[in-house]
Design a protein around this motif. Sequence first.
Motif, PDB file in Angstrom:
ATOM      1  N   ALA A  25      33.762  -6.368  -5.021  1.00  0.00           N
ATOM      2  CA  ALA A  25      33.823  -7.693  -5.650  1.00  0.00           C
ATOM      3  C   ALA A  25      33.775  -7.573  -7.175  1.00  0.00           C
ATOM      4  CB  ALA A  25      32.667  -8.572  -5.163  1.00  0.00           C
ATOM      5  N   LEU A  26      32.730  -6.926  -7.686  1.00  0.00           N
ATOM      6  CA  LEU A  26      32.496  -6.835  -9.134  1.00  0.00           C
ATOM      7  C   LEU A  26      31.939  -5.471  -9.498  1.00  0.00           C
ATOM      8  CD1 LEU A  26      30.403 -10.096  -9.568  1.00  0.00           C
ATOM      9  CD2 LEU A  26      32.717  -9.817 -10.395  1.00  0.00           C
ATOM     10  N   ILE A  27      32.169  -5.090 -10.737  1.00  0.00           N
ATOM     11  CA  ILE A  27      31.458  -3.959 -11.330  1.00  0.00           C
ATOM     12  C   ILE A  27      30.881  -4.460 -12.645  1.00  0.00           C
ATOM     13  CG2 ILE A  27      31.574  -1.635 -12.306  1.00  0.00           C
ATOM     14  CD1 ILE A  27      33.969  -1.077 -10.502  1.00  0.00           C
ATOM     15  N   GLY A  28      29.596  -4.223 -12.820  1.00  0.00           N
ATOM     16  CA  GLY A  28      28.932  -4.598 -14.064  1.00  0.00           C
ATOM     17  C   GLY A  28      28.163  -3.425 -14.627  1.00  0.00           C
ATOM     18  N   ILE A  29      28.050  -3.381 -15.924  1.00  0.00           N
ATOM     19  CA  ILE A  29      27.255  -2.356 -16.601  1.00  0.00           C
ATOM     20  C   ILE A  29      25.921  -2.979 -16.981  1.00  0.00           C
ATOM     21  CG2 ILE A  29      27.038  -0.915 -18.666  1.00  0.00           C
ATOM     22  CD1 ILE A  29      30.043  -0.650 -18.737  1.00  0.00           C
ATOM     23  N   TYR A  30      24.847  -2.263 -16.712  1.00  0.00           N
ATOM     24  CA  TYR A  30      23.525  -2.681 -17.184  1.00  0.00           C
ATOM     25  C   TYR A  30      22.815  -1.438 -17.698  1.00  0.00           C
ATOM     26  CZ  TYR A  30      21.596  -1.031 -12.695  1.00  0.00           C
ATOM     27  OH  TYR A  30      21.243  -0.267 -11.623  1.00  0.00           O
ATOM     28  N   GLY A  31      21.618  -1.572 -18.183  1.00  0.00           N
ATOM     29  CA  GLY A  31      20.896  -0.424 -18.711  1.00  0.00           C
ATOM     30  C   GLY A  31      21.300  -0.096 -20.134  1.00  0.00           C
ATOM     31  N   SER A  32      21.185   1.167 -20.491  1.00  0.00           N
ATOM     32  CA  SER A  32      21.335   1.581 -21.892  1.00  0.00           C
ATOM     33  C   SER A  32      22.720   1.303 -22.462  1.00  0.00           C
ATOM     34  CB  SER A  32      20.994   3.065 -22.049  1.00  0.00           C
ATOM     35  OG  SER A  32      21.841   3.870 -21.251  1.00  0.00           O
ATOM     36  N   PHE A  33      23.777   1.421 -21.671  1.00  0.00           N
ATOM     37  CA  PHE A  33      25.114   1.146 -22.197  1.00  0.00           C
ATOM     38  C   PHE A  33      25.329  -0.343 -22.441  1.00  0.00           C
ATOM     39  CE2 PHE A  33      26.062   5.483 -21.008  1.00  0.00           C
ATOM     40  CZ  PHE A  33      26.895   5.876 -22.038  1.00  0.00           C
ATOM     41  N   CYS A  34      24.576  -1.158 -21.755  1.00  0.00           N
ATOM     42  CA  CYS A  34      24.666  -2.605 -21.971  1.00  0.00           C
ATOM     43  C   CYS A  34      23.838  -3.011 -23.195  1.00  0.00           C
ATOM     44  CB  CYS A  34      24.186  -3.338 -20.726  1.00  0.00           C
ATOM     45  SG  CYS A  34      24.488  -5.099 -20.732  1.00  0.00           S
ATOM     46  N   THR A  35      22.695  -2.355 -23.380  1.00  0.00           N
ATOM     47  CA  THR A  35      21.813  -2.708 -24.490  1.00  0.00           C
ATOM     48  C   THR A  35      22.176  -1.996 -25.782  1.00  0.00           C
ATOM     49  OG1 THR A  35      20.224  -0.957 -23.975  1.00  0.00           O
ATOM     50  CG2 THR A  35      19.874  -3.117 -22.917  1.00  0.00           C
ATOM     51  N   GLY A  36      22.975  -0.917 -25.674  1.00  0.00           N
ATOM     52  CA  GLY A  36      23.348  -0.147 -26.857  1.00  0.00           C
ATOM     53  C   GLY A  36      22.377   0.958 -27.194  1.00  0.00           C
ATOM     54  N   ASP A  37      21.355   1.147 -26.373  1.00  0.00           N
ATOM     55  CA  ASP A  37      20.329   2.165 -26.594  1.00  0.00           C
ATOM     56  C   ASP A  37      20.746   3.465 -25.909  1.00  0.00           C
ATOM     57  OD1 ASP A  37      17.906   3.309 -27.365  1.00  0.00           O
ATOM     58  OD2 ASP A  37      16.884   2.614 -25.562  1.00  0.00           O
ATOM     59  N   ILE A  38      21.831   4.067 -26.391  1.00  0.00           N
ATOM     60  CA  ILE A  38      22.396   5.228 -25.719  1.00  0.00           C
ATOM     61  C   ILE A  38      22.243   6.497 -26.551  1.00  0.00           C
ATOM     62  CG2 ILE A  38      24.059   3.927 -24.358  1.00  0.00           C
ATOM     63  CD1 ILE A  38      26.185   4.606 -26.464  1.00  0.00           C
ATOM     64  N   HIS A  39      22.302   7.618 -25.850  1.00  0.00           N
ATOM     65  CA  HIS A  39      22.315   8.935 -26.479  1.00  0.00           C
ATOM     66  C   HIS A  39      23.255   9.812 -25.667  1.00  0.00           C
ATOM     67  CE1 HIS A  39      19.645  10.325 -23.269  1.00  0.00           C
ATOM     68  NE2 HIS A  39      18.976   9.204 -23.466  1.00  0.00           N
ATOM     69  N   GLU A  40      23.436  11.056 -26.059  1.00  0.00           N
ATOM     70  CA  GLU A  40      24.446  11.906 -25.427  1.00  0.00           C
ATOM     71  C   GLU A  40      24.188  12.171 -23.948  1.00  0.00           C
ATOM     72  OE1 GLU A  40      23.023  16.433 -26.413  1.00  0.00           O
ATOM     73  OE2 GLU A  40      24.075  15.328 -27.998  1.00  0.00           O
ATOM     74  N   LYS A  41      22.968  12.034 -23.472  1.00  0.00           N
ATOM     75  CA  LYS A  41      22.644  12.270 -22.063  1.00  0.00           C
ATOM     76  C   LYS A  41      22.406  10.973 -21.294  1.00  0.00           C
ATOM     77  CE  LYS A  41      22.850  16.737 -22.278  1.00  0.00           C
ATOM     78  NZ  LYS A  41      23.952  17.449 -21.681  1.00  0.00           N
ATOM     79  N   SER A  42      22.814   9.847 -21.852  1.00  0.00           N
ATOM     80  CA  SER A  42      22.659   8.571 -21.150  1.00  0.00           C
ATOM     81  C   SER A  42      23.561   8.535 -19.927  1.00  0.00           C
ATOM     82  CB  SER A  42      23.029   7.405 -22.074  1.00  0.00           C
ATOM     83  OG  SER A  42      22.097   7.267 -23.110  1.00  0.00           O
ATOM     84  N   ASP A  43      22.982   8.085 -18.812  1.00  0.00           N
ATOM     85  CA  ASP A  43      23.803   7.925 -17.623  1.00  0.00           C
ATOM     86  C   ASP A  43      24.343   6.501 -17.581  1.00  0.00           C
ATOM     87  OD1 ASP A  43      21.428   6.591 -16.974  1.00  0.00           O
ATOM     88  OD2 ASP A  43      21.644   7.045 -14.851  1.00  0.00           O
ATOM     89  N   LEU A  44      25.339   6.308 -16.788  1.00  0.00           N
ATOM     90  CA  LEU A  44      25.994   5.013 -16.670  1.00  0.00           C
ATOM     91  C   LEU A  44      25.357   4.248 -15.515  1.00  0.00           C
ATOM     92  CD1 LEU A  44      28.294   3.147 -17.585  1.00  0.00           C
ATOM     93  CD2 LEU A  44      29.783   4.338 -15.968  1.00  0.00           C
ATOM     94  N   ASP A  45      24.749   3.111 -15.817  1.00  0.00           N
ATOM     95  CA  ASP A  45      24.135   2.263 -14.794  1.00  0.00           C
ATOM     96  C   ASP A  45      25.125   1.168 -14.436  1.00  0.00           C
ATOM     97  OD1 ASP A  45      21.470   3.488 -14.760  1.00  0.00           O
ATOM     98  OD2 ASP A  45      21.338   2.719 -16.805  1.00  0.00           O
ATOM     99  N   LEU A  46      25.583   1.190 -13.189  1.00  0.00           N
ATOM    100  CA  LEU A  46      26.571   0.220 -12.742  1.00  0.00           C
ATOM    101  C   LEU A  46      26.020  -0.637 -11.616  1.00  0.00           C
ATOM    102  CD1 LEU A  46      29.804   2.412 -12.516  1.00  0.00           C
ATOM    103  CD2 LEU A  46      29.139   0.848 -14.345  1.00  0.00           C
ATOM    104  N   MET A  47      26.356  -1.901 -11.656  1.00  0.00           N
ATOM    105  CA  MET A  47      26.145  -2.778 -10.521  1.00  0.00           C
ATOM    106  C   MET A  47      27.495  -2.813  -9.801  1.00  0.00           C
ATOM    107  SD  MET A  47      25.258  -6.831 -10.171  1.00  0.00           S
ATOM    108  CE  MET A  47      26.736  -7.351 -11.033  1.00  0.00           C
ATOM    109  N   ILE A  48      27.552  -2.187  -8.652  1.00  0.00           N
ATOM    110  CA  ILE A  48      28.768  -2.196  -7.846  1.00  0.00           C
ATOM    111  C   ILE A  48      28.516  -3.191  -6.720  1.00  0.00           C
ATOM    112  CG2 ILE A  48      30.359  -0.832  -6.454  1.00  0.00           C
ATOM    113  CD1 ILE A  48      29.287   1.659  -7.991  1.00  0.00           C
TER     114      ILE A  48
END
Length: 177
Positions: free
Chosen positions: A25-48
């Motif tokens: 139905a949807l894919i959404g990004i949440y977590g650090s990539f959504c807030t902008g608080d990312i670094h080189e080892k940030s994982d991708l948090d998806l709402m699938i």
Amino acid sequence: MQTRNQKIIDAIIEKANRDCPGSLALIGIYGSFCTGDIHEKSDLDLMILINDEKGYCLSHCFLLEDDYVAHDLYCTTWEALENDSGFPHPHISKLMDSKIIYCADDSYLQRLEDLRARVSTVDTAQAAKKLLENAEKCFAKAMIASEISKVRYHAVGMVLSCLDAIALLNGRYYHLG
């Protein structure tokens, strides 16, 4: 990192179209990539968000060798989000904060927005009361535990239940996990 993330998202959509048409139905990004608080080892948090059981084939865990970041992909059902929209606990950032990046049908966006709107109408006093009752049970268990590890376990349960109750009584939820 954006290229890596887009590859992951594209792979999910491709797999959904191939292995379980109509399930995604949807894919959404949440977590650090959504807030902008990312670094080189940030994982991708998806709402699938999936429409049916077949969509669970989209869930898996993997490690990308080019950056050695582990990614856990979890599917969420409409029923789970409907439960979260009743605001029974303050861990609803997936529902409330996800930035939608893929939508199979506009009606899904409306359904999601309706669930988000419901959260603001919920009286959280009963849920907070249940959490405080759980905190009391954890306290009692900590007091009678004979092993220090069990005392610590139940004490943590008490503290977390109290924190969750306070958040609910203030009409707040945890935005960062």
